[in-house]
Structure formats: C-alpha cells, structure tokens
Design an enzyme around this catalytic site. Structure first.
Site, PDB file in Angstrom:
ATOM      1  N   ASN A 482      14.768 -30.596 -20.867  1.00 26.81           N
ATOM      2  CA  ASN A 482      14.583 -31.653 -21.861  1.00 26.81           C
ATOM      3  C   ASN A 482      14.374 -32.965 -21.119  1.00 26.81           C
ATOM      4  O   ASN A 482      15.320 -33.630 -20.724  1.00 26.81           O
ATOM      5  CB  ASN A 482      15.807 -31.732 -22.769  1.00 26.81           C
ATOM      6  CG  ASN A 482      15.547 -32.609 -23.967  1.00 26.81           C
ATOM      7  OD1 ASN A 482      14.809 -33.595 -23.879  1.00 26.81           O
ATOM      8  ND2 ASN A 482      16.142 -32.268 -25.090  1.00 26.81           N
ATOM      9  N   ASP A 483      13.110 -33.316 -20.947  1.00 23.83           N
ATOM     10  CA  ASP A 483      12.730 -34.499 -20.183  1.00 23.83           C
ATOM     11  C   ASP A 483      13.344 -35.775 -20.729  1.00 23.83           C
ATOM     12  O   ASP A 483      13.316 -36.808 -20.073  1.00 23.83           O
ATOM     13  CB  ASP A 483      11.200 -34.669 -20.271  1.00 23.83           C
ATOM     14  CG  ASP A 483      10.498 -34.103 -19.069  1.00 23.83           C
ATOM     15  OD1 ASP A 483      11.126 -33.995 -18.015  1.00 23.83           O
ATOM     16  OD2 ASP A 483       9.304 -33.767 -19.194  1.00 23.83           O
ATOM     17  N   CYS A 484      13.798 -35.722 -21.949  1.00 26.86           N
ATOM     18  CA  CYS A 484      14.230 -36.944 -22.624  1.00 26.86           C
ATOM     19  C   CYS A 484      15.744 -37.095 -22.668  1.00 26.86           C
ATOM     20  O   CYS A 484      16.247 -38.048 -23.240  1.00 26.86           O
ATOM     21  CB  CYS A 484      13.669 -36.979 -24.033  1.00 26.86           C
ATOM     22  SG  CYS A 484      11.886 -37.031 -23.979  1.00 26.86           S
TER      23      CYS A 484
END
Ligand code: GLC
Ligand code: GLC
Length: 803
Positions: A482-484
C-alpha cells in the site's frame, strides 16, 4: 446497461456506439512497437519506452478528451466523416468497434459508403499497419477525398510537453513520394526516425500541423480537409505531422483498400545518412516493402490471430459459467500480457512518463504471465533483480529503455524484495528451470558486481528478517504494497511526494502485511533451497518465519481480524482502538492465505473483512474511511473517503482474499468475491462502472464516495495477474508445482465441475473435474493419491478428478 457485447468465438469485444462512458481502449504490439487505441481510434504509439521514444503525440488532459491519435477523414460531397467517429464527429449511419487480441477494427458507414479500418502491429515488426477499405454501397459513382494523418511527438514525451522554447525550433521532416519521415534531432544525437506512409500515390500532403489545421480549428475540422486540398507544407520547427491525401473514385459496388504504415527505425551510427543531412531510409524501405499490399496485411493479421490462439490455447477452461470462461480463456490472460509489457507505464491514465517498470508491480505481473511465455518472464526476472542493492533492498522502479534504477523514486519500499522470491519461485514451478538461480546478476546494474540470482533471493529474505521493529514485525520503510500508508513521512509540504519525502525512517513503523508475505514467501524460499540441498539455510529461514508468524499472531492480531501495521509511535493501525481505519483488507488476505493462525483466525478474519469492507463490487481497502488528513499515516488519509487507498475497492488485493477463501476450502466465498468485480460479470453495469468491461481497473469507488461503483485507472493493475492466479490456481485449482501439476479446485456449490486444458512443461494436460461418489484423482487411467499429477511423458495426459 451495456455498450457492446462479447464475441467469444472471435475473441473480440464489440462496441456498438462511440459514446462509451470513457474511451475504451486496446493495446497493439507485443515487444518493441506499441500503440494504444481507443474505440474512437485515439491513442498513441511508442517504441519500447513510452517516455523516451514516444512516436505520436497525446494530450492526457485534453478537452475534448481523446482527440488526436489516428486521424482519418473521408470527404464525400459536403459530408466529412471518420470511420471511428472521431476526429470528424459526424454522426454515422452505423458504427462498430471490435477490439480483438492485438488488433482493433472500426466499421463506419455514411451515405452509402462503408469504411472498415483495421489497425494492428505485426508480429516482430516495428510498425503499426492501418488497412482502410472503402466500399461504395450506393447507386451513385463517388469521388472520395480521404486523409490519413498522425501528429509526431518530439520523442521525449515529457520534454515534448514542457520545453517549448527549444521544441518549437527543432521539428524536421523529409518527404519522399507517399511517405513522410519524421527526423527531429536526427541531425544530432538520435539515430532513430519515424515515418507515415500509404501504399498508393498521394494527391497531396501536409507536414506542418498548423498549416493543415488552419487558425482556430481543431482535429475535427482541419482547414485542409474543409477545403479538400493539401498545402504540401514542409514543417520547419513548430509541430510536425504527416497528413496524406488520396483522391479515390469509387463506382457503385466498388471496393478499394489502402494500407497506411506508421513505422519506427533505428540506424547504426555509421549508417545514419545516405547523403549529408539526408536520412538513410534503407530500413524504412524494407519495412514498407514487407507491408506493401493488402495480402501482406491479411497475412500479418492471420499470423497475429494464430499467435494468440496458440498462446491462449495453453490454458483453456469450459464450465457452466460462460463469464468465468471468457475471462479465463481470453480477457484476463490478455490483460496479463499487457500488464507484463507495460507495468504501470503507459495507459490512458498512466502517462508513460513517470512510473516505468515497478519492482513490486513487475514481479507480481509475472505471476499471471509466466505460463504464457516463460522465456520472457526469465529475462524480466533478471532485469528486475539487477536494480537490487547488495543489502537486499532495491530501487523501486526502472525505465525500460536503460533498465537502470530510478533514483528519483529511490528505494525503501520494504515489501519489494520479497516479491522477487514470489516471482522466481513461480517461474521455476512453471518451468522446472532451476538454472535461472545460477544466472549472474548484478547489483544496481554495476558491472563486476554479478552474483548468482539465488544470492539476490537470499538477500531479499535476509533483508526482511533483519529489518524488524519493536514487535518483531518487519519494518515498513517508506511503504509496503500500500504505497499510501506512509508511516514514516509526516509531510506538510503541499505537493511533496509521499513516497519520496525526506522525513524518513523512524525505525519503528512495522507492517503486518509484510509479515504475511514473509511467512508465505519465506516458506517458499526455504522449500526452494532445501531442494538445492541447502538444508541448514532452509532451517534458519524457517526459524525466522516462525518468529514472524508468532509476531503476526500476537501483535498482529486484533481479536477479530489482523491489524495492518504499527505506526512510528508504536500505535496499532487497523485496530478497534483506532477511530477510523479500524480494519484493512491486505493482511486479511495475505495473512490468511499464508496460513497464519490457522482456520480459526482465518475464518474470523474473512468474516470481518466481509462484514466491514464488503460492497457490491468486492471488498474495500479499509473501514471506516479516513475523514481527515493525518500526517502519521500519510497519503492514505489525503484521499477523499471512498477513493483510491482510502476505501475504494482496490481490485488488486481482492484476489488475495479469494485465494484466502480457497485456503480455507470455502468455494462459495471465493467464487462470490471473484464474480463481484470480474469485468465480464459486471458488464451490465457499465454505465456505473464506466471503464472497459473486458479488463480490470485499479479501483472501484467505495460506498463512501459520491460516485460509488465507478471504476478508475483501467488496464495497468496488478489485479490482472492476481485475478488470474485466483481463478486459475485457486477456484479452478490448477497449480504448477516443482514435481508436477496440482489439481485442487475450490468450486462453489453452483458449479458441478469443468474441463480444462493446460500445457505444462510441454505436455498437454486434459483435465476433467466432476462431482461424484468415488472421490479422487485418476491420471491416464490410474488412480493417484493426493492432488499432484506427476510430470507426464506427454504429449497428452488425461486427468480426472472427482470431488
Ligand atoms: C499502485 C502501485 C502499486 C501499489 C498500489 C497500492 O497500483 O502501482 O505498486 O501496490 O498502487 O498502493
Ligand atoms: C499514489 C497512488 C498509488 C500509487 C502511487 C505510486 O500514491 O495512490 O496507488 O501506487 O501513487 O507512486
């Protein structure tokens, strides 16, 4: 509602009106030359690298959307129309777009003239062919004026749309008969050029865009077209283009075909010029000669179709579920090819200028592709591993042209290294090719640093094992899958990238998701090395797996579900203790499919996921969505509720849960989730879903979003690979393994069985799964214990499984 239909026999999706909710696109090309093509013939072409070798221009944020691309105008008396509706926008008497595998066909009709335009990139050639057939179905003799045109991009797509003080001065072309050559910067450091040509004498041409268009006009009504003339303009700076004009008399009933060719050529340095300043066109001439007749075009189309038929013939299924079959047999595999080729670089939403090939993305894409062309998967694995650092961490991305790690994005995404283990093991299980592990592979592309690929895997595993936080869980670094979820970022500078911000590494923030990955892929690595006779290493890796598994079972468990992470202050994320973001999907999927906590935890975790995250289109990323920005969580809390990582159905991670259901032998759960966002199953809701009904999109807006159900960012998503893994290896249960093919389906009650053909290591396994009294596996007439079909001598092996 629908905007078209699946033609399963032709392996086409047929779009029956131009006004789809968004451009519905297709991809042409397989290896070097690529084009994107929308259902109104928009799009762009590039060679290998969508940023550095952009051939035709595209404006992402244009209004109207999707203008440009392949520009065809048919002038018949006062009427001017385009076979694919755009650019002329003249209402057609009939319109169809058929997107096939590697080709698209547009059928338009106006005033009794039928046009059929077929576009494709031939196998192994660096050009796009566009065959235009015109039929006069009227009673009157016609004299048509026809234009075919493209606008050149000045190669570097970023520079092309930013550096105008230079760019308006450098455009150059050469004109030779019916061929326009684009040679901007060829005089200096470039050794490549492009051309656009038609296989008939032209009545005129234009190469200067603004001359062709005239002042105050767009692509829908160029001045030249309005006047039915050409200015024979020669571009000098400004915006070079190629517009070719044909004058075509057509008697009633008569039909004529023309072949347009958009090509790309590279010359060796010493063969650049045929005379001072003049391009050496020998290679272009050869390409034009190879595709000069409609017969040659038809042969290229047949070859393409045969190629795909053979490729897809390696895995086919026939079941009572027509929609599942069409996803498995055609569209899901097709999208796997596209994501393998493009990673996250070039689509209608990915501009092709930034993201290149992602480390984690490409590794995962490979999982859905490896059975199609294992040799290409092998090369890709080596390319990916070559951007790794000696300590096992890795650059996050590379540009396809130079294959070097992208320093702007850097490293520190702590899930990355483990995906290399995932894809390498998948490759070896598919092929049995252990020699890949010996392949000398550099670190950070540095000559002299080569070690066997196995050493890269070892360092990947060690990296996770040795980078752990206060709870014994793996450190998250900049972000995991989850890049965020940016737990070490604390950004307050507007516009700063959450993934590359400078305030970095608390040494505390931990990821339960990476723990799930480590348990799964650590075990896979241990199995691999014990097969290599490295028993001690296997033991020590399994000891680390046990520790991390225990940490996930204790610190990672919230009572009803798996927690997501611990933040930089050691507070849980994805826990009942939080006011928002109490439950996340990723660890429910990955920890359960990794078997952490066994059935008891698994069933609870999946029930909670369904209860809190479930909607009509699948499972949302988290619940409740974040309503305020939180610097200790990062980008995830920057999105309005229901979008992207803040609570959409992020389709990529849904198949992990499908696989988790399969791990718990829950066929109904697996199938139900699979069908909630498999494109063919939601085709009827295209006006809500909006993106193409034949490919997955990255997200579908969640319940908290204003536009609940609306998908965004179609095509380039890890959803393709994982959905294919989930349906083929989970639900249908056909799993390549080191010593054979496992057949272990997990079917819903609604399916009685299926038949499938799977080519595996050169043998064609003809598999029948059916329900019945006498359970068990029969291979070539002999009962076999368990679910493993041993490697067969071939060429065909009959497998029957009664469940
Ligand atoms: C995007 C990225 C992918 C990431 C995902 C979730 O799809 O390409 O790497 O895992 O978003 O943030
Ligand atoms: C944004 C997106 C995420 C993507 C990332 C790539 O954070 O929300 O999906 O992976 O950009 O840098």
């Amino acid at each position: 509602m629908r905007y078209g239909y699946f033609d399963d026999a032709a392996r086409e999706y047929v779009i029956t009106r131009p006004d789809t909710p968004l451009p519905w696109i297709n991809y042409l090309g397989n290896e070097g030359f690529f084009s994107l093509i929308s259902n109104t013939c928009g799009g762009y072409a590039f060679y290998r690298d969508a940023k550095l070798r952009r051939i035709t221009r595209f404006r992402y944020n244009n209004v109207p959307h999707d203008e440009g691309g392949r520009l065809f105008y048919i002038c018949d008396g006062d009427a001017t129309w385009s076979p694919a509706f755009l650019p002329a926008k003249t209402p057609l008497d009939s319109y169809r777009c058929r997107h096939g595998l590697g080709y698209s066909v547009f059928e338009g009709e106006k005033q009794g003239v039928q046009a059929e335009l077929t576009c494709l990139v031939p196998m192994g050639a660096s050009c796009e062919l566009q065959k235009l057939t015109l039929r006069n179905g009227s009673q009157d003799a016609k004299r048509l004026t026809v234009y075919g045109a493209v606008e050149w991009c000045l190669w570097n797509a970023v520079d092309d749309s930013t550096n105008y003080q230079r760019n308006w001065n450098i455009g150059e072309v050469e004109i030779e008969g019916s061929t326009i050559y684009h040679k901007t910067e060829y005089r200096e450091r470039r050794n490549h050029y492009a051309f656009y040509s038609v296989n008939a004498p032209v009545a005129g041409f234009d190469t200067d865009r603004d001359t062709f268009l005239g002042r105050f006009r767009g692509w829908s009504e160029p001045q030249a077209v309005a006047q039915r003339i050409s200015y024979n303009s020669k571009a000098s700076g400004w915006a070079p283009m190629a517009a070719l004009r044909l004058e075509i008399p057509l008697a009633p009933g008569e039909e004529k075909s023309f072949l347009f060719r958009l090509g790309y050529v590279e010359n060796p340095e010493e063969e650049k010029f045929s005379a001072p300043g003049v391009i050496n066109k020998a290679r272009a001439h050869a390409l034009l000669a190879a595709y000069d007749t409609c017969a040659q075009f038809d042969a290229a189309l047949s070859e393409l179709k045969a190629y795909w038929a053979k490729l897809l013939g390696q895995f086919t299924v026939k079941s009572s579920e027509e929609k599942l079959d069409r996803m498995v047999n055609v569209w899901n595999q097709y999208q796997c090819m596209v994501t393998f080729n493009m990673s996250r670089s070039a689509s209608y939403y990915e501009s092709g200028t930034g993201r290149g090939m992602g480390f984690r993305d490409s590794c995962q894409d490979l999982l859905g592709f490896v059975h199609l062309i294992p040799q290409r998967a092998r090369e890709r694995i080596i390319d990916i591993a070559s951007i790794q650092f000696p300590d096992g961490s890795t650059y996050h991305q590379y540009q396809p042209l130079d294959k070097r790690g992208n320093a702007d994005v850097g490293s520190g995404f702590n899930d990355d290294p483990l995906w290399l283990v995932a894809c390498t093991c998948a490759y070896i299980r598919e092929t049995g090719d252990f020699t890949i592990l010996d392949e000398p592979t550099p670190f950070n592309n540095e000559k002299g640093s080569e070690v066997p690929l196995l050493e890269h895997l070892r360092r990947s595993v060690n990296y996770t094992a040795t980078h752990r936080g206060p709870h014994g869980l793996p450190l998250i670094g900049r972000a995991d899958w989850n890049d965020c979820l940016n737990l070490n970022c604390f950004s307050h500078t507007p516009g700063e990238s959450f993934q590359t911000c400078s305030n970095f590494e608390s040494g505390k923030a931990e990821s339960v998701f990476i723990a799930g990955m480590f348990v799964k892929y650590g075990k896979e690595y241990a199995e691999l090395v014990s097969r290599l006779g490295l028993g001690d290493e296997a033991k020590s890796v399994l000891a680390a797996v046990d520790e991390i598994e225990a940490a996930a079972r204790t610190a990672g468990w919230d009572g009803e579900w798996f927690r997501r992470a611990y933040d930089a202050f050691e507070r849980p994320v994805g826990s009942r203790q939080n006011d928002e973001g109490q439950i996340f999907i990723e660890p429910q999927g990955f920890c359960v499919l990794a078997g952490i906590g066994g059935r008891a935890y698994g069933q609870k975790a999946l029930a909670s996921a369904e209860k809190y995250l479930g909607n009509d289109f699948g499972l949302e990323v988290l619940h409740p969505c974040y309503t305020t920005y939180r610097d200790y969580l990062g980008e995830i809390s920057s999105y309005p509720p229901g979008y992207k990582e803040n609570g959409s159905v992020f389709c990529h991670n849904n198949p992990w849960v499908t696989l988790a259901y399969c791990a718990l032998d829950d066929g109904n759960g697996a199938f139900d989730l699979y069908t909630r966002n498999a494109p063919a199953y939601i085709e009827d809701r295209s006006e809500i879903h909006r993106t193409e009904p034949y490919c997955y999109s990255q997200t579908i807006a969640g319940r908290d979003a204003q536009n609940y159900g609306e998908a965004k960012n179609s095509w380039l998503t890890g959803t393709a690979a994982w959905s294919f893994v989930a349906v083929s290896q989970g639900i249908l249960g056909i799993r390549p393994d080191y010593d054979g093919l496992r057949v272990h389906p997990c079917l819903p009650d609604a399916m009685d069985g299926f038949t499938a053909c799977r080519t595996f290591r050169g043998v064609r396994y003809e598999i029948t799964v059916r329900r019945g009294e006498t359970k068990g596996l029969v291979v070539d007439g002999k009962a076999v214990p368990g679910d493993l079909v041993p490697l067969a001598a071939g060429p065909v092996c009959a497998v029957t499984l009664t469940i």
